[in-house]
Design a protein around this motif. Structure first.
Motif, PDB file in Angstrom:
ATOM      1  N   ALA A  26      14.396  21.468   0.407  1.00 27.75           N
ATOM      2  CA  ALA A  26      13.159  22.255   0.248  1.00 27.75           C
ATOM      3  C   ALA A  26      12.636  22.160  -1.165  1.00 27.75           C
ATOM      4  O   ALA A  26      11.433  22.047  -1.391  1.00 27.75           O
ATOM      5  CB  ALA A  26      13.422  23.719   0.620  1.00 27.75           C
ATOM      6  N   VAL A  47       8.335  23.621   3.859  1.00 23.68           N
ATOM      7  CA  VAL A  47       7.097  23.548   3.080  1.00 23.68           C
ATOM      8  C   VAL A  47       5.913  23.451   4.036  1.00 23.68           C
ATOM      9  O   VAL A  47       5.910  22.636   4.954  1.00 23.68           O
ATOM     10  CB  VAL A  47       7.084  22.337   2.121  1.00 23.68           C
ATOM     11  N   GLY A  86       9.133  27.389   1.013  1.00 22.40           N
ATOM     12  CA  GLY A  86      10.221  28.273   1.401  1.00 22.40           C
ATOM     13  C   GLY A  86      11.461  27.942   0.598  1.00 22.40           C
ATOM     14  O   GLY A  86      12.214  27.028   0.950  1.00 22.40           O
ATOM     15  N   ALA A 118      12.889  32.698  -1.008  1.00 22.34           N
ATOM     16  CA  ALA A 118      11.715  33.541  -0.743  1.00 22.34           C
ATOM     17  C   ALA A 118      10.481  32.639  -0.666  1.00 22.34           C
ATOM     18  O   ALA A 118      10.411  31.621  -1.361  1.00 22.34           O
ATOM     19  CB  ALA A 118      11.535  34.573  -1.851  1.00 22.34           C
ATOM     20  N   PRO A 119       9.506  32.976   0.191  1.00 25.64           N
ATOM     21  CA  PRO A 119       8.294  32.144   0.286  1.00 25.64           C
ATOM     22  C   PRO A 119       7.488  32.204  -1.006  1.00 25.64           C
ATOM     23  O   PRO A 119       7.225  33.283  -1.547  1.00 25.64           O
ATOM     24  CB  PRO A 119       7.538  32.751   1.461  1.00 25.64           C
ATOM     25  N   CYS A 171      11.871  31.313   8.330  1.00 22.74           N
ATOM     26  CA  CYS A 171      12.647  32.354   7.660  1.00 22.74           C
ATOM     27  C   CYS A 171      13.646  32.944   8.649  1.00 22.74           C
ATOM     28  O   CYS A 171      13.316  33.127   9.840  1.00 22.74           O
ATOM     29  CB  CYS A 171      11.739  33.456   7.127  1.00 22.74           C
ATOM     30  N   GLY A 200      16.777  33.964   4.141  1.00 25.24           N
ATOM     31  CA  GLY A 200      15.984  33.094   3.271  1.00 25.24           C
ATOM     32  C   GLY A 200      14.962  32.324   4.064  1.00 25.24           C
ATOM     33  O   GLY A 200      14.947  32.343   5.299  1.00 25.24           O
ATOM     34  N   CYS A 201      14.097  31.656   3.358  1.00 31.47           N
ATOM     35  CA  CYS A 201      13.052  30.836   3.968  1.00 31.47           C
ATOM     36  C   CYS A 201      13.200  29.408   3.480  1.00 31.47           C
ATOM     37  O   CYS A 201      13.509  29.167   2.305  1.00 31.47           O
ATOM     38  CB  CYS A 201      11.664  31.364   3.592  1.00 31.47           C
ATOM     39  N   PHE A 202      12.979  28.458   4.369  1.00 30.42           N
ATOM     40  CA  PHE A 202      13.116  27.058   4.039  1.00 30.42           C
ATOM     41  C   PHE A 202      11.960  26.265   4.642  1.00 30.42           C
ATOM     42  O   PHE A 202      11.426  26.625   5.692  1.00 30.42           O
ATOM     43  CB  PHE A 202      14.458  26.503   4.548  1.00 30.42           C
ATOM     44  N   LEU A 216       2.716  26.492   0.609  1.00 31.82           N
ATOM     45  CA  LEU A 216       3.657  27.594   0.780  1.00 31.82           C
ATOM     46  C   LEU A 216       5.053  26.993   0.821  1.00 31.82           C
ATOM     47  O   LEU A 216       5.378  26.224   1.733  1.00 31.82           O
ATOM     48  CB  LEU A 216       3.371  28.378   2.057  1.00 31.82           C
ATOM     49  N   SER A 251       5.859  23.260   7.766  1.00 33.31           N
ATOM     50  CA  SER A 251       6.169  24.585   8.299  1.00 33.31           C
ATOM     51  C   SER A 251       7.206  25.265   7.413  1.00 33.31           C
ATOM     52  O   SER A 251       7.957  24.613   6.693  1.00 33.31           O
ATOM     53  CB  SER A 251       6.708  24.487   9.734  1.00 33.31           C
ATOM     54  N   VAL A 252       7.219  26.576   7.478  1.00 28.69           N
ATOM     55  CA  VAL A 252       8.198  27.386   6.754  1.00 28.69           C
ATOM     56  C   VAL A 252       8.882  28.301   7.754  1.00 28.69           C
ATOM     57  O   VAL A 252       8.208  29.022   8.504  1.00 28.69           O
ATOM     58  CB  VAL A 252       7.519  28.222   5.640  1.00 28.69           C
TER      59      VAL A 252
END
Length: 264
Positions: A18, A178, A215, A218-219, A166, A174-176, A213, A163-164
């Motif tokens: 990421a 882009v 990930g 945190a985004p 969470c 967590g969020c991963f 955006l 895409s992101v």
């Protein structure tokens, strides 16, 4: 212990991935192109204490110009706002010529019903016909509006992807990933002289930029201010157009400076 290390490895790999993609996205997010064009048909410039009104071009179908963009143009033109809306500054003070900006709603009310979306003139010929109607010219003189600035265009999303995701688990969340999207702001401001029933020219701007955006636990949003940039560029060029900066010949200005120096 072995089981614990395996459960963490995908998370670390996903984070590295990421961040790697995020670095590329950061570079893309910094890319923004802006273009401004001007076309003048009549050599005319606004005089001190004359007024303009900024209106959005009537759209019977489809999306019209955003009210926020019109408000932004009004504030950045540098004239004195005769009818400032809530939150607007009455006078920006950026122009050497102290012209005034009449309120959009007050103008349409004063000229009702001639500037409603279904009855407003679409071109210079329609403007000449309108000015021949009884009472229109007198009403314009009463409120003191010399120029009408028609603003047409909008800001729209043109592309996007990624895409992101969470998630929350026993060990945390967590969020991963882009996500990215591209927007384009295209606007044209046409200037009409209500005294001479003519279109004196137009100013246009086209701005394209990419927002991201990311990930990374945190985004992290990285927003490219496409519409604000379009507003600033259009307002700056439109102000110069209205006050006639392009009508001052460099040779004449130099001659005037020499004459002034010789008279001392």
């Amino acid at each position: 212990m072995t089981h614990t290390r395996r459960s963490r490895e995908p998370t670390a790999a996903a984070l590295r991935s990421a961040l790697g993609v995020g670095a590329v996205a950061l570079f893309a997010a910094g890319c923004m192109t802006a273009k401004v064009d001007e076309t003048r048909q009549v050599a005319a410039a606004i005089q001190a204490n004359e007024s303009i009104v900024v209106l959005k071009k009537p759209q019977l179908e489809g999306l019209g110009t955003e009210e926020k963009f019109l408000d932004c143009v009004q504030e950045n033109l540098g004239g004195e706002l005769v009818h400032p809306e809530e939150g607007q500054k009455a006078k920006a003070g950026k122009s050497a010529v102290p012209f005034k900006i009449f309120g959009e709603q007050q103008f349409t009310d004063a000229l009702f019903p001639w500037f409603e979306p279904s009855t407003a003139p679409a071109n210079a010929d329609g403007l000449r016909v309108l000015l021949q109607r009884p009472g229109v010219t007198e009403r314009l003189q009463e409120i003191g509006v010399r120029y009408v600035v028609w603003v047409d265009g909008n800001t729209r999303k043109t592309d996007g992807g990624g895409s992101v995701a969470c998630a929350v688990g026993p060990g945390g969340g967590g969020c991963f990933g882009v996500g990215w999207w591209e927007k384009e702001s295209g606007y044209v401001a046409s200037v009409w002289d209500m005294q001479n029933a003519s279109e004196i020219g137009s100013v246009s701007t086209d701005v394209t930029g990419t927002s991201v955006l990311i990930g990374a636990i945190a985004p992290i949003p990285i927003i490219t201010p496409v519409r604000n940039t379009a507003c600033n560029r259009l307002s700056e060029q439109l102000r110069a157009f209205l006050v006639g900066d392009d009508l001052v010949a460099p040779g004449a200005a130099a001659a005037g400076a020499v004459g002034a120096a010789g008279s001392r």
